[in-house]
Each structure stands twice: as C-alpha cells, then as structure tokens.
Design a protein around this motif. Structure first.
Motif, PDB file in Angstrom:
ATOM      1  N   UNK A  27       0.791  -1.220   0.000  1.00 28.21           N
ATOM      2  CA  UNK A  27       0.000   0.000   0.000  1.00 28.21           C
ATOM      3  C   UNK A  27       0.820   1.264   0.000  1.00 28.21           C
ATOM      4  N   UNK A  28       2.152   1.134  -0.017  1.00 28.99           N
ATOM      5  CA  UNK A  28       3.034   2.298   0.012  1.00 28.99           C
ATOM      6  C   UNK A  28       4.106   2.191  -1.067  1.00 28.99           C
ATOM      7  N   UNK A  29       3.724   1.637  -2.225  1.00 26.08           N
ATOM      8  CA  UNK A  29       4.619   1.608  -3.373  1.00 26.08           C
ATOM      9  C   UNK A  29       5.280   0.286  -3.684  1.00 26.08           C
ATOM     10  N   UNK A  30       5.394  -0.604  -2.702  1.00 31.72           N
ATOM     11  CA  UNK A  30       6.035  -1.897  -2.950  1.00 31.72           C
ATOM     12  C   UNK A  30       5.066  -2.823  -3.671  1.00 31.72           C
ATOM     13  N   UNK A  31       5.554  -3.434  -4.758  1.00 32.55           N
ATOM     14  CA  UNK A  31       4.726  -4.330  -5.571  1.00 32.55           C
ATOM     15  C   UNK A  31       5.484  -5.637  -5.766  1.00 32.55           C
ATOM     16  N   UNK A  32       4.937  -6.724  -5.245  1.00 32.84           N
ATOM     17  CA  UNK A  32       5.590  -8.030  -5.284  1.00 32.84           C
ATOM     18  C   UNK A  32       4.804  -8.995  -6.156  1.00 32.84           C
ATOM     19  N   UNK A  33       5.512  -9.725  -6.997  1.00 28.69           N
ATOM     20  CA  UNK A  33       4.885 -10.766  -7.820  1.00 28.69           C
ATOM     21  C   UNK A  33       5.430 -12.108  -7.390  1.00 28.69           C
ATOM     22  N   UNK A  34       4.543 -13.100  -7.305  1.00 30.01           N
ATOM     23  CA  UNK A  34       4.995 -14.412  -6.869  1.00 30.01           C
ATOM     24  C   UNK A  34       3.995 -15.499  -7.178  1.00 30.01           C
ATOM     25  N   UNK A  35       4.177 -16.641  -6.522  1.00 31.76           N
ATOM     26  CA  UNK A  35       3.334 -17.815  -6.747  1.00 31.76           C
ATOM     27  C   UNK A  35       2.872 -18.358  -5.399  1.00 31.76           C
ATOM     28  N   UNK A  36       1.601 -18.736  -5.330  1.00 33.35           N
ATOM     29  CA  UNK A  36       1.061 -19.306  -4.097  1.00 33.35           C
ATOM     30  C   UNK A  36       1.662 -20.684  -3.847  1.00 33.35           C
ATOM     31  N   UNK A  37       2.255 -20.868  -2.658  1.00 34.86           N
ATOM     32  CA  UNK A  37       2.865 -22.149  -2.315  1.00 34.86           C
ATOM     33  C   UNK A  37       2.000 -22.963  -1.357  1.00 34.86           C
TER      34      UNK A  37
END
Length: 242
Positions: free
Chosen positions: A46-56
């Motif tokens: 919510x403050x600029x950090x954007x993470x992409x990943x996969x549900x484990x």
C-alpha cells in the motif's frame, strides 16, 4: 491478471522470500477468490512496494506466496486530493470508493455547513474508519500500488487554512473557468466537492478569500457522489496519468 492482495508488513520482502497472508486476507484469497497452489499472485504494502509471486500454500487461515519479483513505485506527484463533503445515505461512500478506483491520492472528509450527515465524537472516528476500509478494498480491487490516505475530518476553517498553502479547486456550477482548462503548476491539486445542497455562499467566500479557485466541471450539475470521481478523471488526463 494475477489476483492482488494487500499485506502492509510486506514492505521489506524481496525475491525468494515468503509473504504470508493471514486473517481476513487469507480467507478472502482461499474462500472467496478460490486461489490455488501454483497460481500467480501480486502482493502490495500500500506504500509503493509491488511483489509478484506464486502461491505455495493455501488455506482459509494462511496463504504463503513465494516472491519472484519486487518493484517499487514512486509516490504520485503532483497528488490529487479529494475533499469530500459528508452526505446523507451512502452517497459520500460511493464517491470515496469511485475516487479511489480512479486514482485519488488522499481523501479528506469535510463537515460542510449543508452536510446532512454529522460526524461528531465517536461517530467521527467510526466514519473515518469506515472510509478507510472502503478505500483499502477499492485500492486492492483496482490493483493500486499506493493506497490513498483518509485524513481526519476538517471544518471549513481548517479547509481555508489549507487553501492558503495549497492549490485548492472548488467545484462550483456557477464558475466561469472550466476544470479542463486548469494547467498544473506542480503543486498538489485539492478538489473540494460540496454536499447535496452545494457549497454555501459563505463557504465560497471564505475559501476563495483564502486562495481557493472556483472551477466548473461541466454544463450539468452532478450529484455529490459523482462530481468528485468525474473531476478526478478530468485531472488524470490533464496530468498524463491516463
């Protein structure tokens, strides 16, 4: 498009780390959105950090996401601020929700003289919390990297003080200058939307005397629930966001 979730504690997460969704966010992911192991997911703080990943791992109480990419989005500048007068029913809430989806960067509740709804004492705290919840969910739905702030309610006196230091634009159907003609000077743009009965003559005088500018949105008079979002759309084009 990958499902998006908000985890405020994910600020320091990096590639290879595991971010865990718990509580209502995990239940929403597993039960409502039916997330499955192996699906792509994005997570923001919510403050600029954007993470992409996969549900484990996925369950109604816990969802683990392995991070594969991290991006940091700078804060928007200049910002668009919506000062929304309190309105009856859910009209102000509809305005807040749509404004967030359309890109507003801060929302300020305003206790205007013609506001039917009154936020006093504990009701002011609950009202702000309600708006903050609406904003959070709207930002998540819109996949926004920055979740807008919801300020404490302001009076006309406090708003006039803000007008003396910032560029404040009053939406006024009797104004001669169109909002679409406004050019950015680099300062934040603070839009003021009145309640159902409009901004009173006294409030217009106090705010313009403090430095606010009266602007016309269009040839029709919009409801308080739609005026702000419509104005934000106009400014988003002018600022090159759209």
């Amino acid at each position: 498009m990958a499902l998006h979730f908000l985890v405020e504690s994910s600020t320091d997460a990096g590639v290879g780390d595991v971010v865990t969704l718990t509580g209502a966010e995990a239940k929403h992911a597993a039960v409502v959105r039916r997330l499955r192991v192996g699906e792509a997911v994005t997570v923001g703080d919510g403050a600029g950090v954007w993470l992409s990943g996969v549900a484990e791992a996925v369950s109604p109480t816990l969802v683990d996401v392995r991070i594969e990419e991290r991006i940091e989005h700078p804060a928007p500048a200049p910002r668009i601020v919506l000062v929304q007068a309190l309105a009856k029913g859910d009209r102000d809430e509809l305005a807040v929700q749509a404004a967030c989806e359309l890109g507003v960067d801060e929302i300020v509740p305003w206790q205007a003289s013609r506001s039917v709804s009154r936020w006093e004492g504990p009701k002011a705290v609950k009202g702000r919390e309600r708006w903050a919840t609406i904003v959070r969910e709207a930002a998540k739905q819109a996949h926004r990297a920055w979740v807008p702030d919801v300020a404490t309610p302001v009076s006309t006196t406090q708003l006039a003080a803000r007008a003396s230091a910032e560029r404040v634009l009053l939406l006024d159907p009797t104004a001669s200058v169109r909002l679409s003609e406004i050019e950015s000077d680099g300062r934040d743009l603070v839009l003021v939307v009145g309640p159902e009965g409009g901004i009173s003559d006294e409030e217009l005088s106090r705010l313009t005397d403090a430095g606010a500018e009266r602007v016309l949105l269009g040839d029709t008079v919009l409801r308080t629930s739609t005026a702000g979002p419509a104005a934000i759309a106009v400014l988003s084009v002018a600022l090159g966001r759209w």
